[in-house]
Design an enzyme around this catalytic site. Structure first.
Site, short mmCIF file in Angstrom:
data_model
loop_
_atom_site.label_atom_id
_atom_site.label_comp_id
_atom_site.label_asym_id
_atom_site.label_seq_id
_atom_site.Cartn_x
_atom_site.Cartn_y
_atom_site.Cartn_z
N ASP A 1 0.87 -1.19 0.00
CA ASP A 1 0.00 0.00 0.00
C ASP A 1 0.90 1.24 0.00
O ASP A 1 2.07 1.16 0.36
CB ASP A 1 -0.89 0.00 1.26
N ASN B 1 -6.09 -5.06 -5.49
CA ASN B 1 -7.29 -4.41 -4.97
C ASN B 1 -7.14 -2.90 -4.76
O ASN B 1 -8.13 -2.19 -4.64
CB ASN B 1 -7.62 -5.12 -3.64
N TYR C 1 -13.64 6.40 -13.47
CA TYR C 1 -13.78 5.23 -12.58
C TYR C 1 -14.57 4.13 -13.31
O TYR C 1 -14.20 2.96 -13.28
CB TYR C 1 -14.49 5.67 -11.29
N LYS D 1 -12.98 0.52 -14.19
CA LYS D 1 -13.54 -0.71 -13.60
C LYS D 1 -14.14 -1.63 -14.67
O LYS D 1 -14.08 -2.85 -14.53
CB LYS D 1 -14.58 -0.34 -12.53
N ILE E 1 -19.86 -0.99 -0.20
CA ILE E 1 -19.22 -1.67 0.92
C ILE E 1 -18.77 -0.63 1.94
O ILE E 1 -18.18 0.41 1.56
CB ILE E 1 -17.99 -2.50 0.45
N THR F 1 -16.60 1.04 3.92
CA THR F 1 -15.15 1.22 4.10
C THR F 1 -14.86 2.72 4.18
O THR F 1 -15.73 3.55 3.89
CB THR F 1 -14.37 0.65 2.89
P1 NAD Z 1 -10.15 2.21 0.92
O1 NAD Z 1 -9.92 3.62 0.50
O2 NAD Z 1 -10.65 1.90 2.26
O3 NAD Z 1 -8.81 1.36 0.65
C1 NAD Z 1 -8.08 1.54 -0.55
C2 NAD Z 1 -6.61 1.33 -0.24
O4 NAD Z 1 -5.88 1.50 -1.45
C3 NAD Z 1 -6.06 2.36 0.76
O5 NAD Z 1 -5.36 1.70 1.79
C4 NAD Z 1 -5.15 3.23 -0.08
O6 NAD Z 1 -4.03 3.74 0.65
C5 NAD Z 1 -4.71 2.25 -1.16
N1 NAD Z 1 -4.20 2.92 -2.34
C6 NAD Z 1 -4.71 4.02 -2.96
N2 NAD Z 1 -3.92 4.36 -3.98
C7 NAD Z 1 -2.91 3.47 -4.03
C8 NAD Z 1 -1.78 3.31 -4.86
N3 NAD Z 1 -1.52 4.16 -5.86
N4 NAD Z 1 -0.93 2.26 -4.62
C9 NAD Z 1 -1.17 1.42 -3.59
N5 NAD Z 1 -2.21 1.54 -2.75
C10 NAD Z 1 -3.08 2.56 -2.97
O7 NAD Z 1 -11.15 1.62 -0.19
P2 NAD Z 1 -11.94 0.22 -0.30
O8 NAD Z 1 -13.37 0.56 -0.26
O9 NAD Z 1 -11.38 -0.81 0.58
O10 NAD Z 1 -11.59 -0.11 -1.81
C11 NAD Z 1 -10.78 -1.19 -2.23
C12 NAD Z 1 -11.08 -1.48 -3.69
O11 NAD Z 1 -12.45 -1.82 -3.82
C13 NAD Z 1 -10.84 -0.30 -4.64
O12 NAD Z 1 -10.27 -0.77 -5.84
C14 NAD Z 1 -12.23 0.23 -4.88
O13 NAD Z 1 -12.33 0.91 -6.11
C15 NAD Z 1 -13.02 -1.04 -4.85
N6 NAD Z 1 -14.45 -0.88 -4.58
C16 NAD Z 1 -14.88 -0.38 -3.39
C17 NAD Z 1 -16.25 -0.27 -3.16
C18 NAD Z 1 -16.84 0.25 -1.88
O14 NAD Z 1 -18.06 0.44 -1.82
N7 NAD Z 1 -16.06 0.47 -0.84
C19 NAD Z 1 -17.16 -0.66 -4.16
C20 NAD Z 1 -16.67 -1.16 -5.35
C21 NAD Z 1 -15.31 -1.28 -5.55
#
Ligand code: NAD
Length: 258
Positions: A42, A95, A162, A166, A195, A197
């Site tokens: 990360d 992820n 986005y 995706k 989700i 988060t």
């Molecule tokens: P989050 O923001 O809680 O976690 C994302 C993590 O990615 C963070 O720890 C951040 O530091 C890290 N990150 C960001 N840019 C980065 C980079 N350039 N290199 C390495 N790490 C990096 O978000 P989340 O909700 O856990 O999302 C995780 C994945 O799930 C993402 O790809 C997001 O698009 C996808 N997603 C999330 C949701 C939702 O509702 N939360 C829905 C669909 C998809």
């Protein structure tokens, strides 16, 4: 260990990007619970340190590596460190991702905002697979799961970059899955719905109405939890899913089928 808990990844090594928060953290904990040694990648070093501590408290093994997935050099270094620390790579969960800072019609987007999202959310996953696959091949096979989104299967108004990234991840996953199916690497992609988060908290903003609006779009009347995605990711990396290849698994409480 909890009674009846399976430990399907004993002796295996898992690489998880975005492991400092949300879904990535939940998946890292789930892989460790199943016996894997886990690489926590990360850009947030305090975040991965916290995840490492949570796993250590449960008796698991991790190494935290700083890695910006949009940088080929940092991704390669992170995977070099994986081999240094644990000697092999069996599974990867690509992820890490960022959400747009604003919603606006397509023509109002600046090219550099587009590049920022595509570089992390799409190119970052390509770079991770580019450096993971040769290592997994050395083991004679393994599994990779990428993180797309509900935005990978439906259009999101005001969110062209986005949505494109995706959707692109599903195509990227299918192409790579075909490239390596005969060499025993299974590559799949999860498409989470809403989700709960830190990313979702930023998306819904401060006032409770933002959260209520998102929940109102969910047929099940609630958001999903990071664990509900982690469970699917672990299944997709396990032998239980051995005939599942190039699949885009939507996990969204029914949100996108309405
Ligand atoms: P989050 O923001 O809680 O976690 C994302 C993590 O990615 C963070 O720890 C951040 O530091 C890290 N990150 C960001 N840019 C980065 C980079 N350039 N290199 C390495 N790490 C990096 O978000 P989340 O909700 O856990 O999302 C995780 C994945 O799930 C993402 O790809 C997001 O698009 C996808 N997603 C999330 C949701 C939702 O509702 N939360 C829905 C669909 C998809």
């Amino acid at each position: 260990m909890e009674p009846n808990q399976q430990r399907r990844f004993v002796g295996k090594v898992a690489f998880v990007s975005g492991a400092a928060s949300g879904i990535g953290r939940a998946a890292a904990i789930a892989f460790a619970r199943e016996g894997a040694s886990v690489v926590l990648a990360d850009i947030s070093e305090p975040g991965t340190a916290e995840t490492a501590q949570m796993i250590a408290q449960r008796g698991g093994r991790t190494v935290a590596v700083r890695c910006d997935v949009s940088s080929a050099e940092e991704v390669k270094t992170a995977l070099d460190k994986t081999i240094e620390a644990f000697g092999r790579l069996d599974v990867a969960f690509n992820n890490a991702g960022v959400e747009p800072k604003k919603l606006a019609p397509t023509a109002e987007w600046e090219a550099d905002e587009w590049d920022h999202i595509l570089n992390i959310d799409l190119r970052g996953v390509f770079l991770c697979m580019k450096y993971e696959i040769p290592l997994i091949l050395k083991q004679g096979g393994g599994a990779i799961v990428n993180t797309s989104s509900g935005a990978g299967v439906i259009g999101i108004k005001g969110s062209p970059a986005y949505t494109a990234a995706k959707h692109g991840l599903i195509g990227l996953t299918r192409a790579a899955a075909l490239d390596y199916a005969a060499q025993n690497i299974r590559i799949n992609v999860v498409c989470p719905g809403y989700i709960d988060t830190p990313m979702m908290a930023r998306y819904t903003g401060g006032p409770p109405e933002g959260r209520a609006r998102v929940i109102s779009e969910e047929p099940v009347g609630r958001m999903g939890t990071p664990d509900e995605i982690a469970d699917a990711v672990v299944w997709l990396c396990s032998d239980a899913s051995r005939f599942v290849i190039g699949h885009a698994m939507v996990i969204d409480g029914g949100q996108t089928i309405q």
